[in-house]
Design a protein around this motif. Structure first.
Motif, mmCIF file in Angstrom:
data_model
loop_
_atom_site.group_PDB
_atom_site.id
_atom_site.type_symbol
_atom_site.label_atom_id
_atom_site.label_comp_id
_atom_site.label_asym_id
_atom_site.label_seq_id
_atom_site.Cartn_x
_atom_site.Cartn_y
_atom_site.Cartn_z
ATOM 1 N N ALA A 20 8.949 29.126 22.339
ATOM 2 C CA ALA A 20 8.211 30.314 21.896
ATOM 3 C C ALA A 20 6.698 30.127 21.846
ATOM 4 C CB ALA A 20 8.721 30.750 20.521
ATOM 5 N N GLY A 21 6.194 29.022 22.388
ATOM 6 C CA GLY A 21 4.748 28.802 22.371
ATOM 7 C C GLY A 21 4.031 29.753 23.304
ATOM 8 N N SER A 22 2.697 29.801 23.160
ATOM 9 C CA SER A 22 1.958 30.740 23.998
ATOM 10 C C SER A 22 1.420 30.084 25.270
ATOM 11 C CB SER A 22 0.837 31.385 23.198
ATOM 12 O OG SER A 22 0.110 30.388 22.537
ATOM 13 N N GLU A 24 -1.114 28.096 25.929
ATOM 14 C CA GLU A 24 -2.553 28.262 26.151
ATOM 15 C C GLU A 24 -3.125 27.256 27.140
ATOM 16 O OE1 GLU A 24 -4.882 28.616 22.473
ATOM 17 O OE2 GLU A 24 -3.391 30.173 22.008
ATOM 18 N N ARG A 25 -2.671 25.992 27.048
ATOM 19 C CA ARG A 25 -3.241 24.972 27.918
ATOM 20 C C ARG A 25 -2.803 25.135 29.368
ATOM 21 N NH1 ARG A 25 -1.687 20.138 23.965
ATOM 22 N NH2 ARG A 25 -0.038 21.669 23.547
ATOM 23 N N MET A 26 -1.726 25.878 29.602
ATOM 24 C CA MET A 26 -1.302 26.144 30.981
ATOM 25 C C MET A 26 -2.157 27.233 31.604
ATOM 26 S SD MET A 26 0.704 25.211 33.364
ATOM 27 C CE MET A 26 2.048 24.266 32.671
ATOM 28 N N ARG A 31 4.633 32.729 30.671
ATOM 29 C CA ARG A 31 4.653 31.576 29.752
ATOM 30 C C ARG A 31 5.457 30.420 30.355
ATOM 31 N NH1 ARG A 31 3.162 35.308 25.453
ATOM 32 N NH2 ARG A 31 4.989 36.590 25.845
ATOM 33 N N LYS A 32 5.105 29.205 29.913
ATOM 34 C CA LYS A 32 5.592 27.970 30.552
ATOM 35 C C LYS A 32 7.092 27.900 30.825
ATOM 36 C CE LYS A 32 3.820 24.954 27.630
ATOM 37 N NZ LYS A 32 3.450 23.646 27.049
ATOM 38 N N PRO A 33 7.940 28.305 29.865
ATOM 39 C CA PRO A 33 9.376 28.098 30.114
ATOM 40 C C PRO A 33 9.901 28.879 31.312
ATOM 41 C CG PRO A 33 8.954 28.508 27.782
ATOM 42 C CD PRO A 33 7.677 28.797 28.508
ATOM 43 N N GLY A 91 8.152 31.814 15.940
ATOM 44 C CA GLY A 91 7.075 32.140 15.011
ATOM 45 C C GLY A 91 5.731 31.658 15.514
ATOM 46 N N GLN A 92 4.751 31.688 14.603
ATOM 47 C CA GLN A 92 3.368 31.341 14.959
ATOM 48 C C GLN A 92 3.205 29.859 15.295
ATOM 49 O OE1 GLN A 92 0.602 33.287 15.215
ATOM 50 N NE2 GLN A 92 2.049 34.976 15.059
ATOM 51 N N THR A 93 4.022 29.011 14.673
ATOM 52 C CA THR A 93 3.907 27.570 14.907
ATOM 53 C C THR A 93 5.243 27.038 15.409
ATOM 54 O OG1 THR A 93 4.648 26.946 12.685
ATOM 55 C CG2 THR A 93 2.286 27.372 12.971
ATOM 56 N N ARG A 94 5.195 25.841 16.014
ATOM 57 C CA ARG A 94 6.428 25.248 16.513
ATOM 58 C C ARG A 94 7.430 25.062 15.372
ATOM 59 N NH1 ARG A 94 9.145 20.622 17.001
ATOM 60 N NH2 ARG A 94 10.154 20.070 18.982
ATOM 61 N N ILE A 224 5.697 19.436 29.992
ATOM 62 C CA ILE A 224 4.872 20.228 30.903
ATOM 63 C C ILE A 224 3.926 21.076 30.061
ATOM 64 C CG2 ILE A 224 4.889 21.950 32.740
ATOM 65 C CD1 ILE A 224 7.616 20.807 33.593
ATOM 66 N N THR A 225 2.673 20.637 30.037
ATOM 67 C CA THR A 225 1.675 21.236 29.164
ATOM 68 C C THR A 225 0.559 21.918 29.952
ATOM 69 O OG1 THR A 225 2.120 19.469 27.561
ATOM 70 C CG2 THR A 225 0.124 20.765 27.202
ATOM 71 N N SER A 226 0.086 21.270 31.003
ATOM 72 C CA SER A 226 -1.075 21.775 31.762
ATOM 73 C C SER A 226 -0.671 22.024 33.217
ATOM 74 C CB SER A 226 -2.176 20.712 31.737
ATOM 75 O OG SER A 226 -1.740 19.584 32.487
HETATM 76 N N1 CTP Z 1 6.737 26.192 20.652
HETATM 77 C C1 CTP Z 1 7.452 27.185 19.962
HETATM 78 N N2 CTP Z 1 6.815 27.993 19.064
HETATM 79 C C2 CTP Z 1 5.485 27.859 18.828
HETATM 80 C C3 CTP Z 1 4.743 26.858 19.492
HETATM 81 C C4 CTP Z 1 5.405 26.026 20.410
HETATM 82 O O1 CTP Z 1 8.671 27.313 20.176
HETATM 83 N N3 CTP Z 1 4.899 28.694 17.973
HETATM 84 C C5 CTP Z 1 7.419 25.371 21.678
HETATM 85 C C6 CTP Z 1 6.826 25.545 23.081
HETATM 86 O O2 CTP Z 1 7.364 26.712 23.701
HETATM 87 C C7 CTP Z 1 7.211 24.263 23.763
HETATM 88 C C8 CTP Z 1 7.274 23.240 22.623
HETATM 89 O O3 CTP Z 1 7.258 23.999 21.408
HETATM 90 O O4 CTP Z 1 8.485 24.331 24.382
HETATM 91 C C9 CTP Z 1 6.118 22.263 22.676
HETATM 92 O O5 CTP Z 1 4.888 22.958 22.502
HETATM 93 P P1 CTP Z 1 3.656 22.963 23.500
HETATM 94 O O6 CTP Z 1 3.914 22.067 24.660
HETATM 95 O O7 CTP Z 1 2.438 22.790 22.693
HETATM 96 O O8 CTP Z 1 3.739 24.458 24.117
HETATM 97 P P2 CTP Z 1 2.807 25.695 23.783
HETATM 98 O O9 CTP Z 1 2.545 25.744 22.323
HETATM 99 O O10 CTP Z 1 3.433 26.877 24.434
HETATM 100 O O11 CTP Z 1 1.484 25.351 24.605
HETATM 101 P P3 CTP Z 1 -0.041 25.360 24.052
HETATM 102 O O12 CTP Z 1 -0.049 24.432 22.843
HETATM 103 O O13 CTP Z 1 -0.841 24.867 25.209
HETATM 104 O O14 CTP Z 1 -0.336 26.790 23.691
#
Ligand code: CTP
Ligand code: MG
Length: 243
Positions: A20-22, A24-26, A31-33, A91-94, A224-226
């Motif tokens: 659920a991450g956003s 950003e670094r990609m 979104r990455k997945p 949510g907002q954070t992992r 996979i981040t970038s």
């Molecule tokens: N993740 C999540 N919910 C969040 C933040 C991260 O489920 N609020 C997940 C990401 O989708 C990813 C994993 O946690 O599978 C590791 O995070 P990261 O590699 O940092 O992905 P992102 O947060 O999407 O990337 P970035 O930090 O560059 O925005």
């Protein structure tokens, strides 16, 4: 397409896949997945591999709220065929995303693994070792040796050199007895917050003073981040170093 719930899975391991991450670094784009590696969406590749483990009876994907409709339309059949039982919004954070997944994990789960959607090349052997270690010791995480010289930075200035002895890198899957993982998350919910400083699940167990066992991981479990990681992932596949 076969229905994953129809073949009466015998295992007792539930896997939460935070996706659920956003990203950003990609940078811009899907979104990455949902980016593809070897022609397959990364999330699907990761779940397909998790489904190869006979102990795994359930996969819970935690998706960005803005992606859920599209997953349901385009990816659900394939995901369900490889053991995904539920998709819940993150949510907002992992840590908040993992908690959202933990809340819907089946009561049948004796063991819960948390595995980043964006680590499609994790080793099945490492994961088997993590599961059996977590059964015995409560919590187990994969580690790799830290090979460079670590330094602490402030702005563009080096503050100090950190002693390398005893330092390791860790990633996912991280595996826990389910009662322990629920306890540490509930404790954190009562006493603190699920802030973005919580970058893995193990640290909540560590903070409670409980033991976390380390299991040596292989070399190719990249996150996979970038955009560079995406190219590296394609190169690893093309070289036959990962499947
Ligand atoms: N993740 C999540 N919910 C969040 C933040 C991260 O489920 N609020 C997940 C990401 O989708 C990813 C994993 O946690 O599978 C590791 O995070 P990261 O590699 O940092 O992905 P992102 O947060 O999407 O990337 P970035 O930090 O560059 O925005
Ligand atoms: Mg992130």
């Amino acid at each position: 397409m076969m229905n994953a719930s129809a073949d009466a899975p015998a295992g007792d391991v539930s896997v939460i896949v935070p996706a659920a991450g956003s990203g950003e670094r990609m940078g811009a784009g899907p979104r990455k997945p949902y980016l593809t590696v070897g022609g397959e969406p990364i999330l699907l590749r990761t779940c397909r591999r998790l489904h190869e483990l006979t102990d795994v009876f359930e996969i819970v994907v935690v998706a960005h709220p803005g992606d859920i409709d599209q997953i349901q339309q385009e990816l659900w059949t394939d995901l369900h065929a490889v053991g995904v039982e539920l998709i819940v919004p993150g949510g907002q954070t992992r840590a908040q995303s993992v908690w959202n997944g933990l809340e819907v994990v089946s009561a049948k789960a004796e063991v819960v693994a948390v595995h980043d959607a964006v680590r499609p090349f994790f080793s099945l052997d490492t994961m088997r070792a993590l599961v059996s270690t977590a059964r015995r010791r409560g919590a187990a995480v994969p580690v790799s040796p830290f090979l460079d010289t670590p330094k602490r930075l402030e702005g563009d200035k080096i503050l100090e050199t950190v002693r390398r002895a005893g330092l390791v890198r860790t990633g996912t899957p991280q595996v826990f007895r389910s009662d322990l993982l629920i306890e540490v998350y509930e404790y954190r919910m009562r006493t603190g917050e699920l802030s973005d400083r919580i970058t893995d699940d193990s640290q909540l167990v560590e903070a409670m003073g409980a033991e976390v066992a380390a299991v040596l991981d292989g070399d190719f479990n990249i996150k996979i981040t970038s955009p560079t990681d995406l190219r590296l992932a394609e190169a690893l596949l093309a070289a036959g170093l990962v499947e």
